[in-house]
Each structure stands twice: as C-alpha cells, then as structure tokens.
Design an enzyme around this catalytic site. Structure first.
Site, PDB file in Angstrom:
ATOM      1  N   GLU A 113     103.210  36.227  45.369  1.00  0.00           N
ATOM      2  CA  GLU A 113     103.814  36.040  46.721  1.00  0.00           C
ATOM      3  C   GLU A 113     102.755  36.356  47.717  1.00  0.00           C
ATOM      4  OE1 GLU A 113     107.424  35.940  50.104  1.00  0.00           O
ATOM      5  OE2 GLU A 113     106.886  37.803  48.613  1.00  0.00           O
TER       6      GLU A 113
ATOM      7  N   ASP B 174     106.901  39.966  44.257  1.00  0.00           N
ATOM      8  CA  ASP B 174     107.285  39.758  45.589  1.00  0.00           C
ATOM      9  C   ASP B 174     106.284  40.718  46.566  1.00  0.00           C
ATOM     10  OD1 ASP B 174     109.285  38.822  47.677  1.00  0.00           O
ATOM     11  OD2 ASP B 174     109.684  41.010  47.718  1.00  0.00           O
TER      12      ASP B 174
END
Length: 738
Positions: free
Chosen positions: A471, A416
């Site tokens: 990401e 993330d």
C-alpha cells in the site's frame, strides 16, 4: 523460626535482592548448589508454610528445607545430589513439583548468536512461550528479548501473578531472558513483570512473540498449543502446488477485502457467532460463489482496540482471539484453499500502539521504537514507529511475516502504510523530522527492511508462490522491481493514483465530466511502471467519505447506473482487482465495524443487480485471458477512443498475446449514444459479452442485441469499424467471435 541466612551459604544481600524482586541472576542463588562440599537446595517460595525435597525418580525424601528469609526463601542440605522435586505446603494444601531452578539453560549458544545477529528464523524458534519436555518433565520454555531490563519474571495463573516467584535467567549474548517452568500447560495465561533499566517496575507486559492471547479487553498472553498448530492436518496440498500459477502478474486476481469481525449477518435468532468456524461456513462459499479469487482480511493479528480494525496490532504472531483459537484460523485458511480461494493478510510493520502492556518502553528503554519522537512517534495515528535500523526489531517483524506464511499457509501479505515507512518527513513539518545520514528524507533503514522482507518471503521453505503487496501512495520508483535491480521487491502495488483520480471523476455530475476526462485516462501514462492492483478498499468508505454508491451523482437510478458503469470500467482496466465488502451490492452507508454489511438491501432489485453484475464481471474476467494476461505489459492494451471528452466516452482494446480480443466502451453520461462509430481492431462479428445496463443488473436494457458486425469504414485509425448503441451510464464489453 527463621534461620540465619549465612547457614544457607548465602550472602544476605542476595536474599534481600530476591525478597525485593530485583535480583538479576536468580540461578546463582536458587536451585541446587554446593555449600562446604555438600549439596544444598534453595527455593524461593513466598507465602509457603513449609517445604521439603524428594527424589524425582524414587520419590524418597532427600531433605527438609528451612525458612532462611522471612520473605519466603527456603534452604537446606540434601542427602544426595540427584534430580529432585519440591514438596510445598501452601498452608494445608500440598503441591509436589519440579524446581524451576534445577533445569539447565534452554537456549543454545548458537541460537543466541543467531538472535543477536537478527536472524528471523531464530526468533521463530526461540522466543515466546513453547511447550516442551525437558529432562523428561513437561512444561513451558519462556523467552523474551529485554536487554536493558534489570530483572524479568514470568507471572501468570500458575504463580498467582507474583513477580517474585519466577525470575528469569539473562542470556547476555543476546539480551534474552529465558526460563523453563515445569508442569505449565497450554492454555495458561501469562505476562512478563519487568524491572526496567531505570529501576522501576513496569506495567505487566504481554509477550511480543505470543502465539495466542486472551480476548480483548483482556491483555494477557496465552501459552498456545504449538503442537496442534504446527502439526495441523492440512488438506491444501493441491492449492499450494498450483499457487504460483494463481497469483502472479499474468493471472486473474479479484480480491474481496473483508473485516472478518463484522462480515457475518447477525440478524435473527439463529445468526451464528462471529468466529472462524462461522466464517468458513458463510464467507468462503459466498466469496467463491461471487467469483472472487482471493479473500483479503484486514489485520487479524491481535489488537487492543477494535475500532482500529486491526491496524494497531500488538501481538504480531497471534490471530485475534475475538474470532477463536489459532488452530481455528488455520482451519479457515485450509477451507479457503479447498474452495480455490487464496488468503491475503493485511500486515502492519509501520507502527504500533502505545498501550502500556505492549511494546512501548518495553524494558524501560525505547527498545522497539526510536527514542527520538521525531523518528519514533507517528502524529497521524498516535502510535510508535518501529526502529527498523535495529537488527533485532527488523528480525522480529520479518519473523512475524514468515510466521503467517509458514504456520498458517497464508498466501500473501499486503503491507500497510508503506509510504509512511519510506519517507522520514512523512506527515511532518520542517524541523519535525531527522534527515538520514546523507541529509535526505529517504528512510534508509525502512528501505533495507522492506527489501529484506521481500527477499525472505520469496524463499519461504516449501511455500512457492507467496506474494507481497504494497500500500504505497507516492511515486516511489521500483516498488515492484527486484531488489537486485534497485527495487523494493514487492509483487504488486496498490494503484492509489488510479483510485483517487477515477473516484474524483465519478463523483462529478456527468455534465461536468468533460472537464475531468483526463482523470480516467491518466493511469495509462504510468500503467507499466509497476505491477498494479486497482483498490476500492475500506479506506474509501470510512471517516465520513460515504459509500461507493453514495459517491455517485444523480437520482437513484443514475447512482446505480454510475456504479455499474464504474465497475465495468474497473474490471476491464489493466490491473488486478480489489473490492471492499458491501461494495459488491452497492451498500448505501459507509463501513461500520460495530455493525455488518447491510445484507437486507439485497431484497431491493437494484442492489441485487449490482451484486449480480460483480459476480458476472468476476466470472467473465477469470474466463477471459485478454483481461488479465498482459496486465503489466504495454502490448496488452490499446486506446481506441481516449479523447472524446465532449461525450465522456472511452474505448480500448485488450489482448492476451495469443489472439484473444476484447473491446471495452464506456459512456459516462446518462445520454444514450446511437450510431456511435468506433474503429475495431479486427473485422468480423463481436459478441456483446457484458453490458452493465442489462435489465438483469437493474439497467434500461439498451444495447446492441448481443452481436456487433464490423463494416469497412475507416475510423480511429482502423480500416474497419462498427456503429454502436452506447447505453446511458453504461460499459460494454465486446469479444471477437471465432
């Protein structure tokens, strides 16, 4: 009567330090020592009424202990120096137990050196709470990194949460405090009481390396049954042997993104409790039946605030207790593998929340975070940023990633907020960030960390085929290139540009789409620069953004037709697929973590039609190598029609390199196109393999009767072509018949 402290051979200052819970070396005072040539035992037993010592093997009395300090220090000579137990009188309740301070150091010098050097495998082996047997005595070894603390104690159910009872031994080589506490068993709750570097007792700290926690809002760590987890009877050998073939750039990958805590239907008296067992029974068959190849779980590492959806974790090694015990999570992954589904975890090494029981100011200093808020505080999320330049912190996080892959057989990590890690000025104004040593904005420590993470995960022992996914929302070069080639080493990167551009286009009224045509084609300009996943993730259906269906313009029928056409475009576009739960049946409301997907909508034929389409897209995609084999190679794609902005029509060709041919045509207006001629790459008959406007999906059933035959008419640079019927707001997929 309290004896004078010198009679125990003890400096009064040591006794006072124990009583005041600020002694830095309890083993120098407590346990078996020699005083004037005789064995002497000192035991720290606050609130006890009396104590004696018995031999551990023969259970005969070795001596009586006297209270030598009113706060609870007992001491006395022994008849002989042999392994012993303490018999403690707790005001009428007798307890016989081995003395914690009679056991030797637990961690070897070699292990401590590895910890100090930042070895993630040493973190896995040494830190946290580990049930084990020492000198024939069962108990738990506790170990925690807190190099600047003045004193660390284990507190828990087993000692009435009294920080005076079990102060730990500092191993200076690594700044690690350790203690073996006999007779503590799995299931016990515990924390650490820390006298910080500034001489202040900190709020009780949860174990950063705990394998299990109590369910929020509780914040205690739990001694996990490591034996049950590490020796779980896995049945996924066949999956692991074929995993590398199932998740790579040339494999079909369609990922169903799930917030595990809120996926299960909750209507009805017989609705199951949301836990890993119920998810195994319901989610796994559903995802399998829908044709997805993978389930991606929003972070399952324990997190204090449910509203963060797991993106502010504090227990990086512990599956959330909201859904059951660690072994239950292992069973879920095992069941998914048996069903042919991979499991990917969202994993968060970019930041952590500032809850007092967590990592912040852990030993009274900024230990896990940067000291300077310009580096250590994230203004967007009100969180702390890991100091990845510190080898112990880097090792801690890499150990977490390895633990999910090794202990729980997870197949991949979606990392993330990578963009926030790569740039020191991420979301910061001028003067609010600190340049790197060369004066630049690149975060060199994070770059080194990500390269090391990807190197380590590629060599997980006996775990081939593991993937990592970034990401990453910027144009950072080489995210999926090998570290030895100057890249970061991820296997895939979320294509955030594709997502933003195409959603922007789809939200436009079809009348105006002609002016935004480039948004649907621009991704092919950079398509081969990385290995991409096309994400329609939870981020696109939260914070007032509405649902995917809600973004579509037009009346009710047109909204559904737009969404179906968009899904057809996505599944036929180069790149692996990812769709967040609820999107597969056109949920009308945005994601609500306190609710569930609106499963009742499936009673509506239009919603059920979208679900049927996604299922059929997944199945067709997995069965047709032309749609995935050359995802990351330019030879697998060719534009046939890319410039018809006036009609908002796109057409392209996909091949697999071995003769398989697919042609895709999208009409993004509600106007049917009759006799629309498209140059075809091969002469012959082409099956209308999928039509998003089919009646079964809720469409108008306009199409080409299932078969298209080419003619010798030159068009779009091809010697043969076909005149097609393009359904309104529809995507056609044609397959060459052989």
């Amino acid at each position: 009567m309290v004896d004078r402290v010198p009679q125990a051979g003890l400096n009064p200052h040591d006794a006072d330090a124990l009583a005041g819970a600020y002694h830095a070396d309890p083993f120098a005072v407590l346990g078996l020592h020699w005083v004037d040539g005789a064995p002497y035992v000192r035991a720290w037993l606050p609130n006890a009424a009396g104590a004696s010592v018995v031999a551990r093997d023969r259970a005969h009395t070795l001596g009586e202990l006297s209270l030598v300090h009113p706060a609870g220090l007992y001491a006395g000579p022994l008849a002989e120096a042999v392994p012993y137990r303490l018999v403690v009188d707790w005001h009428g309740v007798s307890q016989e137990i081995e003395d914690t301070y009679s056991f030797a150091p637990q961690l070897s010098h070699e292990a401590l050196v590895r910890l100090a050097d930042g070895d993630p495998y040493a973190v896995l082996e040494c830190l946290g709470a580990r049930p084990l047997t020492c000198d024939g005595v069962p108990g738990v070894r506790f170990a925690v990194w807190a190099p600047n603390a003045k004193r660390v104690s284990v507190v828990g159910d087993f000692n009435a949460w009294d920080g005076r009872r079990h102060p730990m031994r500092l191993r200076h080589e690594a700044g690690v405090w350790e203690l073996f506490i006999p007779r503590v068993a799995p299931g016990a709750r515990y924390k650490y009481e820390i006298l910080g570097a500034r001489g202040v007792v900190l709020p009780l700290k949860a174990d950063p390396c705990a394998l299990q926690t109590e369910c929020p809002p509780g914040t205690a760590s739990i001694v996990a049954p490591v034996e049950a987890i590490d020796h779980y009877a896995w049945r996924d050998q066949e999956w692991l042997q074929t995993r590398a073939e199932r998740q790579n750039a040339r494999a079909a990958m369609s990922v169903y993104e799930v917030h595990a805590a809120s996926w299960l239907p909750t209507q009805g008296a017989d609705a199951p409790a949301p836990d890993w067992g119920a998810l195994s029974e319901r989610l796994i068959p559903y995802a399998q039946g829908m044709g997805f190849t993978h389930i991606e779980l929003l972070p399952v590492a324990e997190h204090p605030f449910g509203g963060s959806w797991g993106y502010q974790p504090l227990a990086q090694f512990a599956p959330t207790a909201r859904l059951g015990a660690p072994v239950d999570f292992a069973a879920f992954v095992d069941r998914a593998h048996e069903a042919g589904l991979g499991v990917i975890l969202d994993w968060v090494p970019a930041h952590f929340p500032n809850d007092a029981h967590g990592l912040i100011d852990f030993d009274g200093t900024p230990l896990y975070e940067h000291a300077d808020p310009r580096e250590g505080y994230h203004p967007d999320w009100n969180t702390m940023i890991y100091n990845l330049g510190r080898r112990e912190v880097s090792a801690f996080l890499i150990a977490s990633g390895l633990a999910w892959l090794m202990r729980y057989h997870v197949d991949g990590l979606r990392v993330d907020a990578v963009a926030s890690m790569l740039y020191r000025d991420y979301s910061r104004a001028q003067g609010e960030w600190v340049p790197n040593i060369y004066g630049g904005r690149e975060n060199l420590e994070s770059i080194a960390f990500l390269k090391r993470l990807n190197h380590e995960t590629q060599y997980v022992p006996q775990r081939p085929g593991v993937i990592t996914i970034a990401e990453e929302s910027t144009a950072w070069p080489g995210v999926t290139a090998r570290p030895e080639d100057g890249g970061l080493g991820f296997q895939f990167k979320w294509n955030m540009g594709w997502m933003h551009d195409t959603l922007h286009y789809m939200q436009e009224d079809p009348v105006y789409r002609r002016y935004h045509h480039h948004l649907m084609t621009f991704a092919m300009v950079y398509a081969w620069s990385e290995r991409f996943v096309l994400p329609l993730s939870h981020d696109e259906v939260v914070h007032g953004k509405g649902s995917l269906l809600g973004k579509m313009p037009g009346d009710r029928w047109q909204k559904f037709a737009n969404l179906r056409a968009y899904f057809g475009f996505m599944w036929a576009h180069p790149g692996k697929k990812l769709l967040f739960m609820g999107g597969e049946f056109g949920q009308m409301a945005e994601f609500d973590h306190d609710g569930t997907p609106h499963w009742n909508l499936l009673d509506d034929p239009l919603h059920r039609g979208v679900q049927t389409l996604v299922r059929d897209l997944n199945r067709f995609y997995a069965s047709e190598p032309a749609l995935y084999t050359l995802d990351s190679e330019p030879g697998g794609f060719e534009w046939l029609v890319s410039d018809d902005s006036e009609n908002s029509v796109l057409a392209w060709r996909r091949v697999d390199g071995s003769g398989r041919e697919i042609v895709v045509i999208c009409n993004f207006t509600p106007v049917p196109r009759h006799g629309y001629r498209i140059g075809m790459p091969q002469p012959g008959q082409w099956e209308e393999a999928l039509n998003t406007d089919a009646e079964a999906y809720g469409g108008s059933n306009m199409g080409n009767g299932g078969l298209v035959t080419t003619e010798g008419v030159v068009s779009h640079g091809k010697p043969q072509s076909a005149a097609l019927v393009l359904p309104p707001l529809g995507t056609l997929i044609l397959r060459l018949r052989r």
